[in-house]
Design a protein around this motif. Structure first.
Motif, PDB file in Angstrom:
ATOM      1  N   ARG A   1      -3.915  -2.955 -10.202  1.00 31.12           N
ATOM      2  CA  ARG A   1      -2.951  -2.434  -8.977  1.00 31.12           C
ATOM      3  C   ARG A   1      -3.884  -1.309  -8.180  1.00 31.12           C
ATOM      4  NH1 ARG A   1       1.979  -2.939  -7.906  1.00 31.12           N
ATOM      5  NH2 ARG A   1       3.089  -1.219  -6.805  1.00 31.12           N
TER       6      ARG A   1
ATOM      7  N   THR B   1       0.722  -1.056  -0.049  1.00 35.22           N
ATOM      8  CA  THR B   1      -0.139  -0.061  -0.044  1.00 35.22           C
ATOM      9  C   THR B   1       0.776   1.238  -0.131  1.00 35.22           C
ATOM     10  OG1 THR B   1      -0.311  -0.298   2.546  1.00 35.22           O
ATOM     11  CG2 THR B   1      -2.093  -1.021   1.086  1.00 35.22           C
TER      12      THR B   1
ATOM     13  N   ALA C   1       0.192  -6.556  -5.628  1.00 35.31           N
ATOM     14  CA  ALA C   1      -0.845  -5.847  -6.424  1.00 35.31           C
ATOM     15  C   ALA C   1      -0.651  -5.738  -7.913  1.00 35.31           C
ATOM     16  CB  ALA C   1      -0.378  -4.382  -5.809  1.00 35.31           C
TER      17      ALA C   1
ATOM     18  N   ILE D   1      -6.590  -3.221  -6.120  1.00 31.13           N
ATOM     19  CA  ILE D   1      -6.038  -3.946  -5.134  1.00 31.13           C
ATOM     20  C   ILE D   1      -5.480  -3.153  -3.745  1.00 31.13           C
ATOM     21  CG2 ILE D   1      -4.216  -5.607  -4.623  1.00 31.13           C
ATOM     22  CD1 ILE D   1      -4.989  -6.838  -7.509  1.00 31.13           C
ATOM     23  N   ARG D   2      -4.773  -2.294  -4.190  1.00 33.84           N
ATOM     24  CA  ARG D   2      -4.284  -1.383  -3.111  1.00 33.84           C
ATOM     25  C   ARG D   2      -5.250  -0.554  -2.383  1.00 33.84           C
ATOM     26  NH1 ARG D   2      -0.464   2.199  -5.116  1.00 33.84           N
ATOM     27  NH2 ARG D   2       0.533   2.331  -3.209  1.00 33.84           N
TER      28      ARG D   2
END
Length: 152
Positions: free
Chosen positions: A132, A23, A98, A135-136
């Motif tokens: 990406r 993250t 990610a 997902i983050r």
């Protein structure tokens, strides 16, 4: 979610810190976007590289060498490291893949989040879909939700 967590921590007189890999600081950024967050947020560590995870947050180097960073034990050690390094009551951690490519033998979307406090530390495996950024973002919401659940 962040505003609810900040309010709950403030009600209980608790502080929070983060240790973030996939993250990259989004968890702490979400927390500090809330007015009044300075009363509860102690800080955050972005630990992308293995040596930073080990040397700054205390993740076992042998664990990283053997299993990589995408697993429940690394997530737990990251959360505990955040608590210790920032001297916080609650530690939050994120680690995972990610994308766009698999990592550490895990497919894209494999994420572990962890929450550590005085009663112990728990980690959860998530299987997230999307690109990406999605997902983050979902990882941020997941760790905040788990922290809220832990505070009752």
């Amino acid at each position: 979610m962040a505003s609810r967590l900040v309010a709950r921590l403030a009600e209980r007189g608790l502080t929070v810190a983060t240790a973030e890999s996939l993250t990259g600081g989004l968890v702490v950024a979400d927390l500090v976007s809330v007015p009044g967050a300075s009363a509860v947020v102690r800080g955050g560590v972005v630990a992308y590289a293995y040596d930073v995870k080990a040397e700054v947050l205390g993740v076992e180097a042998a664990l990283l060498a053997a299993r990589g960073a995408v697993n429940d034990e690394v997530a737990r050690q990251l959360a505990e490291g955040a608590r210790r390094v920032c001297r916080a009551d609650v530690g939050l951690a994120t680690t995972g893949v990610a994308g766009p490519d698999p990592a550490d033998g895990e497919p894209v979307g494999t994420v572990y989040v962890a929450v550590a406090d005085a009663s112990g530390c728990r980690a959860w495996r998530l299987t997230l879909a999307g690109e990406r950024a999605a997902i983050r973002a979902a990882s941020v919401q997941a760790v905040l939700a788990r922290a809220l659940e832990g505070l009752g």
